[in-house]
Write an enzyme that holds these catalytic residues in place. Structure first.
Site, mmCIF file in Angstrom:
data_model
loop_
_atom_site.group_PDB
_atom_site.id
_atom_site.type_symbol
_atom_site.label_atom_id
_atom_site.label_comp_id
_atom_site.label_asym_id
_atom_site.label_seq_id
_atom_site.Cartn_x
_atom_site.Cartn_y
_atom_site.Cartn_z
ATOM 1 N N THR A 1 0.796 -1.225 0.000
ATOM 2 C CA THR A 1 0.000 0.000 0.000
ATOM 3 C C THR A 1 0.829 1.275 0.000
ATOM 4 O O THR A 1 1.800 1.385 0.757
ATOM 5 C CB THR A 1 -0.851 0.027 1.284
ATOM 6 O OG1 THR A 1 -1.533 -1.199 1.365
ATOM 7 C CG2 THR A 1 -1.811 1.190 1.302
ATOM 8 N N ARG B 1 -11.006 -10.624 -2.134
ATOM 9 C CA ARG B 1 -10.233 -10.447 -0.887
ATOM 10 C C ARG B 1 -10.005 -8.952 -0.622
ATOM 11 O O ARG B 1 -9.646 -8.195 -1.505
ATOM 12 C CB ARG B 1 -8.896 -11.171 -1.026
ATOM 13 C CG ARG B 1 -7.962 -11.016 0.188
ATOM 14 C CD ARG B 1 -6.958 -9.924 -0.025
ATOM 15 N NE ARG B 1 -5.975 -9.846 1.043
ATOM 16 C CZ ARG B 1 -5.200 -8.789 1.256
ATOM 17 N NH1 ARG B 1 -5.289 -7.725 0.476
ATOM 18 N NH2 ARG B 1 -4.339 -8.763 2.245
ATOM 19 N N GLY C 1 -7.980 -6.247 2.029
ATOM 20 C CA GLY C 1 -6.982 -6.155 3.092
ATOM 21 C C GLY C 1 -7.326 -5.038 4.067
ATOM 22 O O GLY C 1 -8.480 -4.652 4.232
ATOM 23 N N ASP C 2 -6.304 -4.496 4.708
ATOM 24 C CA ASP C 2 -6.518 -3.459 5.718
ATOM 25 C C ASP C 2 -6.704 -2.064 5.122
ATOM 26 O O ASP C 2 -7.278 -1.183 5.768
ATOM 27 C CB ASP C 2 -5.301 -3.389 6.651
ATOM 28 C CG ASP C 2 -4.030 -3.041 5.871
ATOM 29 O OD1 ASP C 2 -3.684 -3.807 4.946
ATOM 30 O OD2 ASP C 2 -3.408 -1.999 6.145
ATOM 31 N N THR D 1 1.021 -0.431 6.237
ATOM 32 C CA THR D 1 1.310 -1.240 5.055
ATOM 33 C C THR D 1 1.850 -2.573 5.545
ATOM 34 O O THR D 1 2.425 -2.660 6.626
ATOM 35 C CB THR D 1 2.305 -0.528 4.117
ATOM 36 O OG1 THR D 1 2.557 -1.380 2.988
ATOM 37 C CG2 THR D 1 3.624 -0.209 4.785
ATOM 38 N N GLY D 2 1.628 -3.597 4.738
ATOM 39 C CA GLY D 2 2.079 -4.922 5.148
ATOM 40 C C GLY D 2 0.972 -5.931 4.945
ATOM 41 O O GLY D 2 0.096 -5.737 4.089
ATOM 42 N N GLY E 1 -2.272 -7.272 5.296
ATOM 43 C CA GLY E 1 -3.568 -6.758 5.753
ATOM 44 C C GLY E 1 -4.278 -7.685 6.711
ATOM 45 O O GLY E 1 -4.927 -7.244 7.664
HETATM 46 N N1 GLY Z 1 -1.809 -3.947 3.171
HETATM 47 C C1 GLY Z 1 -2.505 -4.148 1.977
HETATM 48 C C2 GLY Z 1 -3.239 -5.397 1.891
HETATM 49 O O1 GLY Z 1 -3.012 -6.304 2.669
HETATM 50 O O2 GLY Z 1 -4.067 -5.512 1.014
#
Ligand code: GLY
Length: 307
Positions: free
Chosen positions: A151, A179, A181-182, A202-203, A205
């Protein structure tokens, strides 16, 4: 500091520089962050954000983005958006609405269409080739889809004391269709309150959302922690908890700034980020975990190649 902009990954350097130009001229945080993130979304070199983002398992680019206004706590988000050039702008528009502020899939596409956002085929030839090659490898060798960079997230303070935060990503390469993520999730991928400060993550999610980590950093700053202490404490304590409870913690990195424009970073992996303030020109930093604490140093941008 009268203004500050902090962003995840070296890929944000060009965007941060453009945002900093605006902030220098007393431009708004909202204008600066949108311009900065669009710059990353538009660059096909970056395989985890916007145009050129790597696709899901079936070869479709599904984009997630969010925008939060720290004055009003207005938040807008899209997930699984397809074929629109600038997800962050769609999220920003949604943040002005009272209802239906988080749209996914076909609903997000329809909203973007109705509001005149630019349609674009977001799958580049290079991304399609990478996907085809990886599909073969995944089938042959049972590989993990996750490959590190993801991200672009930013937090901005402007000279009028407004703070905003925003994110944009194509998410995990080879993710399952649908799907999320965060990055699009308030409190996980981003959070900002102009009375305190803001954070973005970032990382992986799937792990970041278990700890609502962006909110946690802002909460720690509200208790009086300096941004660096807040970001590091949130990342290290939660990584430790994940290891204790699940045996493993995914990659997690967070950047943050408080209402004074002081900034911080926390990470459990090697992680690059970019900062500019009214006192410091845009600079790329490289952070690492050493003896249980996040340490960082300025690096020459040419030392780091974001993909
Ligand atoms: N951090 C972005 C995701 O996991 O989609």
């Amino acid at each position: 500091m009268s203004w500050t902009i902090i962003a995840t990954w070296r890929m944000a350097l060009e965007g941060v520089s453009k945002g900093a130009e605006l902030l220098k001229e007393n431009g708004s945080a909202s204008e600066a962050i949108e311009k900065a993130i669009r710059c990353v979304e538009d660059n096909p070199r970056y395989g985890s954000v916007g145009y050129g983002g790597l696709p899901n398992y079936v070869g479709e680019v599904e984009l997630d983005a969010a925008y939060m206004n720290g004055d009003t706590l207005g938040i807008g988000a899209v997930a699984g958006l397809k074929d629109y050039a600038n997800p962050v702008s769609v999220a920003k528009k949604l943040s002005e609405d009272r209802f239906n502020i988080f749209l996914v899939g076909a609903g997000a596409d329809a909203y973007a269409h109705m509001n005149g956002f630019e349609r674009k085929n977001m799958l580049t030839e290079a991304a399609r080739d990478t996907w085809k090659a990886r599909l073969k490898e995944v089938n042959d060798k049972n590989l993990s889809p996750y490959d590190g960079h993801d991200t672009v997230g930013m937090v901005v303070l402007d000279s009028a004391s407004t703070m905003v935060a925003a994110t944009s990503t194509s998410g995990l390469f080879m993710k399952k269709p649908g799907r999320i993520g965060d990055s699009a999730l308030s409190g996980s991928g981003l959070y900002v309150d102009s009375e305190i400060g803001g954070a973005t993550a970032t990382g992986l999610g799937e792990d970041i959302m278990k700890g609502c980590l962006s909110y946690e950093v802002v909460r720690l700053m509200s208790e009086g922690l300096a941004p660096q202490e807040a970001a590091d404490q949130a990342v290290q304590a939660f990584s430790e908890k994940l290891r204790r409870k699940k045996g493993v913690a995914g990659a997690i990195s967070l950047v943050c700034a408080n209402k004074k424009g002081e900034w911080g970073v926390g990470t459990n992996v090697e992680f690059s980020f970019v900062v500019a303030t009214d006192q410091d020109a845009p600079q790329v930093y490289l952070a690492n975990l050493e003896n249980g604490k996040t340490v960082y140093r300025v690096v020459d941008p040419s030392e780091i190649e974001d993909k």
